[in-house]
Design a protein around this motif. Structure first.
Motif, mmCIF file in Angstrom:
data_model
loop_
_atom_site.group_PDB
_atom_site.id
_atom_site.type_symbol
_atom_site.label_atom_id
_atom_site.label_comp_id
_atom_site.label_asym_id
_atom_site.label_seq_id
_atom_site.Cartn_x
_atom_site.Cartn_y
_atom_site.Cartn_z
ATOM 1 N N ALA A 163 0.965 -1.180 0.140
ATOM 2 C CA ALA A 163 -0.078 -0.141 0.114
ATOM 3 C C ALA A 163 1.140 1.218 -0.028
ATOM 4 C CB ALA A 163 -1.046 0.022 1.410
ATOM 5 N N GLY A 164 0.325 2.301 -0.514
ATOM 6 C CA GLY A 164 1.046 3.515 -0.367
ATOM 7 C C GLY A 164 -0.072 4.602 -0.747
ATOM 8 N N THR A 165 0.421 5.884 -0.411
ATOM 9 C CA THR A 165 -0.232 6.899 -0.305
ATOM 10 C C THR A 165 0.519 8.262 -0.995
ATOM 11 O OG1 THR A 165 -1.887 8.434 0.893
ATOM 12 C CG2 THR A 165 0.094 7.829 2.263
ATOM 13 N N ALA A 166 -0.026 8.908 -1.830
ATOM 14 C CA ALA A 166 0.604 10.102 -2.740
ATOM 15 C C ALA A 166 0.338 11.383 -2.115
ATOM 16 C CB ALA A 166 0.409 9.654 -4.138
ATOM 17 N N ARG A 167 1.503 12.287 -2.100
ATOM 18 C CA ARG A 167 1.138 13.645 -1.868
ATOM 19 C C ARG A 167 1.890 14.395 -2.984
ATOM 20 N NH1 ARG A 167 -1.366 10.977 1.270
ATOM 21 N NH2 ARG A 167 -2.018 11.458 3.519
ATOM 22 N N ASN A 168 1.273 15.427 -3.453
ATOM 23 C CA ASN A 168 2.131 16.477 -4.573
ATOM 24 C C ASN A 168 3.169 17.111 -3.767
ATOM 25 O OD1 ASN A 168 1.358 18.999 -3.689
ATOM 26 N ND2 ASN A 168 -0.540 18.915 -4.422
ATOM 27 N N LEU A 169 4.117 17.631 -4.609
ATOM 28 C CA LEU A 169 5.529 17.929 -4.140
ATOM 29 C C LEU A 169 5.410 19.264 -3.300
ATOM 30 C CD1 LEU A 169 8.576 18.143 -4.439
ATOM 31 C CD2 LEU A 169 8.388 19.753 -6.497
ATOM 32 N N LEU A 170 4.119 19.907 -3.504
ATOM 33 C CA LEU A 170 3.842 21.167 -2.540
ATOM 34 C C LEU A 170 3.616 20.705 -1.247
ATOM 35 C CD1 LEU A 170 2.102 23.356 -5.048
ATOM 36 C CD2 LEU A 170 4.541 23.625 -4.545
ATOM 37 N N THR A 171 2.881 19.605 -1.056
ATOM 38 C CA THR A 171 2.370 19.290 0.129
ATOM 39 C C THR A 171 3.567 18.645 1.176
ATOM 40 O OG1 THR A 171 -0.035 18.829 -0.562
ATOM 41 C CG2 THR A 171 0.767 17.724 1.353
ATOM 42 N N VAL A 172 4.389 17.789 0.182
ATOM 43 C CA VAL A 172 5.509 17.042 0.628
ATOM 44 C C VAL A 172 6.344 18.223 1.461
ATOM 45 C CG1 VAL A 172 7.564 15.722 0.543
ATOM 46 C CG2 VAL A 172 5.581 15.104 -0.853
ATOM 47 N N GLN A 173 6.767 19.147 0.604
ATOM 48 C CA GLN A 173 7.391 20.097 1.037
ATOM 49 C C GLN A 173 6.829 20.941 2.442
ATOM 50 O OE1 GLN A 173 7.541 22.678 -2.586
ATOM 51 N NE2 GLN A 173 9.449 21.739 -3.122
ATOM 52 N N LYS A 174 5.572 21.190 2.492
ATOM 53 C CA LYS A 174 4.913 21.742 3.558
ATOM 54 C C LYS A 174 5.046 20.677 4.888
ATOM 55 C CE LYS A 174 2.221 24.885 5.816
ATOM 56 N NZ LYS A 174 2.617 25.982 6.126
ATOM 57 N N LEU A 175 4.961 19.375 4.376
ATOM 58 C CA LEU A 175 4.846 18.562 5.534
ATOM 59 C C LEU A 175 6.338 18.422 6.374
ATOM 60 C CD1 LEU A 175 2.795 15.577 4.084
ATOM 61 C CD2 LEU A 175 2.083 17.037 6.190
ATOM 62 N N ALA A 176 7.384 18.524 5.288
ATOM 63 C CA ALA A 176 8.822 18.591 5.920
ATOM 64 C C ALA A 176 8.908 19.954 6.730
ATOM 65 C CB ALA A 176 9.837 18.729 4.556
ATOM 66 N N ASP A 177 8.386 20.882 6.280
ATOM 67 C CA ASP A 177 8.427 22.352 7.179
ATOM 68 C C ASP A 177 7.545 21.932 8.437
ATOM 69 O OD1 ASP A 177 9.793 23.602 5.112
ATOM 70 O OD2 ASP A 177 8.056 24.650 4.345
ATOM 71 N N LEU A 178 6.594 21.492 8.348
ATOM 72 C CA LEU A 178 5.600 21.249 9.723
ATOM 73 C C LEU A 178 6.531 20.271 10.483
ATOM 74 C CD1 LEU A 178 1.895 21.254 8.064
ATOM 75 C CD2 LEU A 178 2.987 22.970 9.468
ATOM 76 N N THR A 179 7.287 19.306 10.076
ATOM 77 C CA THR A 179 7.825 18.371 10.951
ATOM 78 C C THR A 179 9.314 18.948 11.575
ATOM 79 O OG1 THR A 179 8.812 17.148 9.129
ATOM 80 C CG2 THR A 179 6.707 16.297 9.993
ATOM 81 N N ALA A 180 9.451 20.122 11.334
ATOM 82 C CA ALA A 180 10.651 20.660 11.630
ATOM 83 C C ALA A 180 10.773 20.861 13.197
ATOM 84 C CB ALA A 180 10.976 21.942 10.890
ATOM 85 N N GLY A 181 9.816 20.967 13.867
ATOM 86 C CA GLY A 181 9.838 20.980 15.241
ATOM 87 C C GLY A 181 8.933 22.103 15.929
#
Length: 181
Positions: A163-181
């Motif tokens: 199984a997998g789930t996809a996110r567009n590049l803009l969302t992946v970038q935002k999620l990386a930012d939101l997990t920054a701490g």
């Protein structure tokens, strides 16, 4: 030092009126559970930001069971840490994609079947490209977009074997930012 943050990616929730999982209710249900720390969500399509658990596989199973028991939805839950997200962004095989919203990272539960790319390649539409980077499948849908692809969920599941789930590049970038701490 604060705990490493991660995102729990839910597959196909709150899309087209199907698999309703109210994010506020899920956030509240997870907030009191040990090991998740401060819980937040990003957009309604199933992105839960929390502390990275000591046992990711057990945490994903726990959240999947909670969603099933509380909302009646059985959905894979896939975990990616901030390090995983930033590595995925750095490994983007298609930095020349014409539109960021047409470039998706599909995060997989595990390594796919060895012949996954060979099985998917004949299904590609003109302008589409795919590349596998570990347990991440990158799909550039090109100008045709998601609506014209033959890479449907059943086709992807069958070829990948996980199984997998996809996110567009803009969302992946935002999620990386939101997990920054």
């Amino acid at each position: 030092m604060s705990a490493e943050r991660c995102v729990l990616l839910l597959r196909a929730v709150n899309v087209g009126g199907n698999n309703r999982v109210p994010m506020a209710e899920l956030r509240a249900a997870l907030s009191g559970r040990e090991g998740f720390g401060e819980v937040s969500t990003y957009i309604a399509s199933g992105n839960v930001i929390c502390d990275a658990p000591a046992d990711p596989k057990a945490a994903c199973a726990q959240v999947r069971a909670l969603i099933h028991d509380t909302f009646g939805v059985d959905t894979p839950v896939i975990l990616r840490t901030r390090a995983d997200l930033t590595r995925a962004l750095a490994d983007n095989p298609f930095p020349d994609a014409a539109q960021d919203k047409m470039l998706h990272a599909m995060f997989l539960e595990a390594e796919p079947q060895p012949n996954a790319i060979e099985a998917l390649t004949p299904r590609l539409q003109p302008g589409e490209r795919i590349a596998l980077r570990g347990a991440d499948l990158w799909i550039d849908f090109g100008a045709g977009g998601v609506q014209s692809t033959k890479l449907t969920r059943p086709v992807l599941d069958r070829a990948l074997g996980v199984a997998g789930t996809a996110r567009n590049l803009l969302t992946v970038q935002k999620l990386a930012d939101l997990t920054a701490g």
